[in-house]
Design an enzyme around this catalytic site. Structure first.
Site, PDB file in Angstrom:
ATOM      1  N   ASP A 159      -4.092   5.703   5.613  1.00 38.97           N
ATOM      2  CA  ASP A 159      -3.461   4.387   5.448  1.00 38.97           C
ATOM      3  C   ASP A 159      -2.053   4.544   4.881  1.00 38.97           C
ATOM      4  O   ASP A 159      -1.663   3.850   3.944  1.00 38.97           O
ATOM      5  CB  ASP A 159      -4.313   3.501   4.533  1.00 38.97           C
ATOM      6  CG  ASP A 159      -3.933   2.023   4.647  1.00 38.97           C
ATOM      7  OD1 ASP A 159      -3.313   1.641   5.662  1.00 38.97           O
ATOM      8  OD2 ASP A 159      -4.248   1.258   3.723  1.00 38.97           O
ATOM      9  N   GLY A 186      -7.113  -5.526  -2.420  1.00 34.74           N
ATOM     10  CA  GLY A 186      -7.125  -4.909  -1.100  1.00 34.74           C
ATOM     11  C   GLY A 186      -8.518  -4.827  -0.529  1.00 34.74           C
ATOM     12  O   GLY A 186      -9.444  -5.512  -0.976  1.00 34.74           O
ATOM     13  N   GLY A 187      -8.675  -3.959   0.482  1.00 39.30           N
ATOM     14  CA  GLY A 187      -9.957  -3.853   1.157  1.00 39.30           C
ATOM     15  C   GLY A 187     -11.063  -3.308   0.288  1.00 39.30           C
ATOM     16  O   GLY A 187     -12.245  -3.543   0.547  1.00 39.30           O
ATOM     17  N   MET A 188     -10.700  -2.555  -0.755  1.00 41.08           N
ATOM     18  CA  MET A 188     -11.719  -1.947  -1.596  1.00 41.08           C
ATOM     19  C   MET A 188     -12.010  -2.758  -2.853  1.00 41.08           C
ATOM     20  O   MET A 188     -13.119  -2.739  -3.368  1.00 41.08           O
ATOM     21  CB  MET A 188     -11.286  -0.535  -1.988  1.00 41.08           C
ATOM     22  CG  MET A 188     -12.344   0.249  -2.745  1.00 41.08           C
ATOM     23  SD  MET A 188     -11.828   1.928  -3.096  1.00 41.08           S
ATOM     24  CE  MET A 188     -11.826   2.593  -1.440  1.00 41.08           C
ATOM     25  N   GLY A 189     -11.043  -3.461  -3.362  1.00 39.30           N
ATOM     26  CA  GLY A 189     -11.273  -4.228  -4.583  1.00 39.30           C
ATOM     27  C   GLY A 189      -9.983  -4.664  -5.226  1.00 39.30           C
ATOM     28  O   GLY A 189      -8.907  -4.587  -4.635  1.00 39.30           O
ATOM     29  N   LYS A 207      -8.424   0.322 -10.531  1.00 39.03           N
ATOM     30  CA  LYS A 207      -8.968  -0.316  -9.334  1.00 39.03           C
ATOM     31  C   LYS A 207     -10.466  -0.515  -9.522  1.00 39.03           C
ATOM     32  O   LYS A 207     -11.202   0.427  -9.824  1.00 39.03           O
ATOM     33  CB  LYS A 207      -8.708   0.534  -8.093  1.00 39.03           C
ATOM     34  CG  LYS A 207      -9.317  -0.035  -6.815  1.00 39.03           C
ATOM     35  CD  LYS A 207      -8.968   0.808  -5.598  1.00 39.03           C
ATOM     36  CE  LYS A 207      -7.501   0.644  -5.267  1.00 39.03           C
ATOM     37  NZ  LYS A 207      -7.135   1.310  -3.983  1.00 39.03           N
ATOM     38  N   VAL A 222      -6.964  -4.551  -8.213  1.00 42.80           N
ATOM     39  CA  VAL A 222      -6.224  -3.562  -8.980  1.00 42.80           C
ATOM     40  C   VAL A 222      -5.550  -4.271 -10.148  1.00 42.80           C
ATOM     41  O   VAL A 222      -4.899  -5.295  -9.969  1.00 42.80           O
ATOM     42  CB  VAL A 222      -5.174  -2.842  -8.111  1.00 42.80           C
ATOM     43  CG1 VAL A 222      -4.439  -1.791  -8.934  1.00 42.80           C
ATOM     44  CG2 VAL A 222      -5.839  -2.201  -6.914  1.00 42.80           C
ATOM     45  N   LEU A 224      -2.615  -6.823 -10.399  1.00 46.30           N
ATOM     46  CA  LEU A 224      -1.548  -6.378  -9.499  1.00 46.30           C
ATOM     47  C   LEU A 224      -1.765  -6.838  -8.073  1.00 46.30           C
ATOM     48  O   LEU A 224      -0.817  -7.117  -7.349  1.00 46.30           O
ATOM     49  CB  LEU A 224      -1.440  -4.842  -9.531  1.00 46.30           C
ATOM     50  CG  LEU A 224      -0.930  -4.229 -10.831  1.00 46.30           C
ATOM     51  CD1 LEU A 224      -1.029  -2.723 -10.775  1.00 46.30           C
ATOM     52  CD2 LEU A 224       0.512  -4.654 -11.082  1.00 46.30           C
ATOM     53  N   GLY A 225      -3.002  -6.867  -7.641  1.00 44.98           N
ATOM     54  CA  GLY A 225      -3.258  -7.250  -6.261  1.00 44.98           C
ATOM     55  C   GLY A 225      -4.705  -7.016  -5.899  1.00 44.98           C
ATOM     56  O   GLY A 225      -5.542  -6.668  -6.733  1.00 44.98           O
TER      57      GLY A 225
END
Length: 631
Positions: free
Chosen positions: A138, A24-27, A43, A29, A21-22
């Site tokens: 956020d 981000g800053g954490m990992g 995630k 998904v 899916l995408g």
């Protein structure tokens, strides 16, 4: 959504991955499905974060806290493994685009009516998050999903784990990214100050301004991120295009001073009636329907193998302890790096971004529920199972409300009207009974020819007529009471079943026990009141879907409490007064005592019946409103 690459795992903790899916800053998904077919978002934490012990500790703490947040307006955690070599967390998945996609790609700025409804849903979501002891940090358009029944907030609570890792790295991640999203950060975040729930209020104002105008209130980062951050910290927002109450609301939320921003209690009062009925433009509603249909046509990439491939070594983790779940939504930190243009995906491909299957709504009508997972079974009552003083069970740590297998919700109006009719008939009979027994009391008291306790009652003037009238009242009372008891039990069972839809797993005692308790000695003196407290709170739109801990608005139960006090009074006096009739007594003195008890019982029955009629009518109306989406 992107296809899985050669380096991506094919399953994580028993969830079959369908695509990426995408990131981000954490990992990363992933879109995934459980063994029983439920669609989820998984995630997976970045390796550099997974190697930090402090991050792991905070990550585990935040997941535990996030599980306490309810399913109504946010995305609860379904399952997670924080001890794996690469930690991961699985959440539910909703069929709905993000607010960013709706405004930027599909429709444009939303009309004022929709923005006001959006504000109402987001305020409720923040209330659930803050009551669970979390701060979102956020809140931005890509973290808000749009559904037919209202907005859903995702990626809450977990950001604090990343925040601790950033602080230990000197304020920046390994890529030099700030914690938060430029354009939707609060002045406190920009200045590196302590972030409180008031920070989420500022972000809420920025989101509402964006939804109404299609632009960020402090501009974009085209002139540089530092210039944007300076404007957030020092300059006034650009709110042209807003007017009236919406302008006042957004301007108040965007106050630079956290102490001057409105609290959630004030915001709830200002927006509580906005999210009622259809809240989205017709074009957006049609798009939502198309997305849901397309997701149903999506296929598992490895269906032909008949088994779930093993997890790639060193990439993901095995399944950890199961967690209680609720049907809700989740999505990645950010859209995919190569988003699919709107309308370009085929029927066998899941829609891009954050779309998923329909999730349970705050007040779902008769709807087909998703298959239940082992971790969704409702725990039995135990210590700490109920929040004292608010009429609803409290969610303990790690125990969000289970969806459970539930009966379909139906309107209680027909049963309620039948109960009201028989209660009204009973009220008339009780008033006639008071008149008859008053005449009996007068005849017994005025008869000076009889010595108390020794005279023959048959000698009382008008004895035969008074006895016939009394017997007639008793017979009619019994004929009304039998169907009334049946109808009342059926109505009580129905509103209890409906309440499970409004607040899954939050009603004390099963529906069968709730109805049977009326006929069980001792149990009928406390269980029905506990059940009705829960049903009343779950049905009341002033406290929609509260599942957190700590203070929260409480549904006013004055009507319930008065009804219960009068019911118990009537129950005890009626039990004493109904053991025999005055005409069977041995003398006038005992007959007068019995008549006095009956008169007192009938006197109590009149307000008790009136309050019961009001209670049935009010609770039935509340549930009808919730089932039709008006509440």
């Amino acid at each position: 959504m992107e296809r899985l690459s050669a380096g991506d795992p094919r399953s994580i903790g028993g969830f079959r991955l369908l695509g990426r899916l995408g990131e981000g800053g954490m990992g990363r998904v992933y879109l995934a499905r459980s063994k029983r077919g439920r669609t989820v978002a998984v995630k997976v934490v970045k390796n550099e974060l997974a190697r930090q012990p402090d991050f792991r500790r905070r990550f585990a703490q935040e997941i535990t806290a996030a599980r306490r947040v309810g399913e109504a307006w946010t995305a609860p955690v379904l399952e997670a493994d924080t001890e794996a070599e690469t930690p991961w967390v699985a959440t539910g998945y909703i069929a709905g685009p993000s607010l960013a996609q709706v405004v930027d790609e599909q429709y444009g700025p939303l009309p004022e009516r929709s923005v006001s409804a959006l504000a109402s849903g987001l305020v409720r979501a923040l209330r659930d998050i803050h009551n669970a002891g979390l701060v979102h940090r956020d809140l931005k358009p890509s973290n808000i999903l749009i559904t037919i029944d209202g907005p859903r907030v995702i990626d809450f609570g977990i950001a604090r784990a990343l925040d601790s890792a950033v602080q230990s790295a000197g304020g920046l991640t390994s890529t030099g990214a700030l914690v938060g999203s430029p354009g939707f950060m609060s002045p406190e975040q920009v200045r590196g100050q302590q972030v409180t729930p008031a920070s989420d209020i500022f972000c809420l104002g920025a989101v509402l301004a964006y939804a109404a105008t299609g632009r960020m209130p402090f501009g974009t980062a085209e002139s540089g991120v530092h210039a944007l951050l300076f404007r957030i910290a020092s300059e006034e927002p650009e709110l042209s295009g807003l007017s009236g109450e919406l302008y006042d609301l957004v301007a108040a939320c965007l106050n630079k001073d956290p102490a001057q921003r409105p609290g959630l209690e004030e915001l709830t009062k200002r927006t509580e009636d906005e999210l009622a009925g259809p809240w989205l433009p017709g074009e957006v509603l049609a798009q939502l329907g198309r997305h849901a249909v397309q997701l149903l046509d999506s296929e598992d990439p490895d269906t032909e193998t008949g088994s779930i491939p093993a997890v790639n070594p060193g990439t993901t983790a095995t399944a950890g302890p199961a967690a209680p779940a609720a049907t809700a939504a989740a999505a990645p930190d950010a859209p995919s790096s190569t988003p699919t243009p709107p309308g370009s995906y085929g029927p066998s491909t899941p829609p891009p971004g954050v779309y998923g299957p329909p999730a349970s709504t705050p007040y779902p009508p008769q709807a087909q529920q998703p298959p239940q997972q082992p971790w969704q079974q409702q725990p039995g009552p135990g210590p700490g199972a109920f929040q004292q003083g608010n009429g609803m069970p409290a969610a303990g740590p790690g125990t969000p409300p289970p969806a459970g297998r539930r009966r379909p919700a139906m309107s209680p109006r027909k049963l309620g009207n039948s109960v009201i009719v028989f209660l009204s008939l009973l009220l008339v009979v009780e008033m006639i009974g008071m008149f008859v027994h008053s005449m009996v009391s007068t005849a017994l008291g005025d008869s000076s020819r009889y010595a108390a306790g020794s005279s023959d009652l048959r000698s009382v003037e008008g004895f035969v007529a008074l006895k016939s009238a009394t017997v007639t009242v008793e017979v009619i009372n019994g004929l009304i009471a039998i169907p009334l008891i049946v109808l009342w039990t059926m109505w009580f069972w129905r509103v209890r079943v409906n309440a499970e839809t409004f607040a899954p797993g939050r009603i004390r005692y099963p529906a069968g026990t709730a109805a049977a308790a009326w006929f069980l000695p001792v149990c009928n003196l406390f269980i029905p009141k506990q059940v009705l407290n829960d049903v009343w709170t779950a049905s009341n739109p002033s406290v929609p879907q509260w599942y957190g801990q700590g203070p929260r608005p409480t549904a006013r139960r004055a009507l319930v409490n008065w009804w219960w006090i009068l019911w118990l009074s009537w129950f005890f006096t009626g039990a004493v007064a109904s053991w025999d009739s005055w005409y069977n007594m041995d003398g006038t003195e005992s007959a007068e005592d019995m008549v006095a008890l009956v008169l007192f019982s009938e006197f109590v029955s009149i307000p008790a019946t009136i309050v019961a009629i009001l209670l049935v009518n009010r609770l039935t109306a509340l549930q009808d409103g919730r089932l039709s989406g008006r509440g």
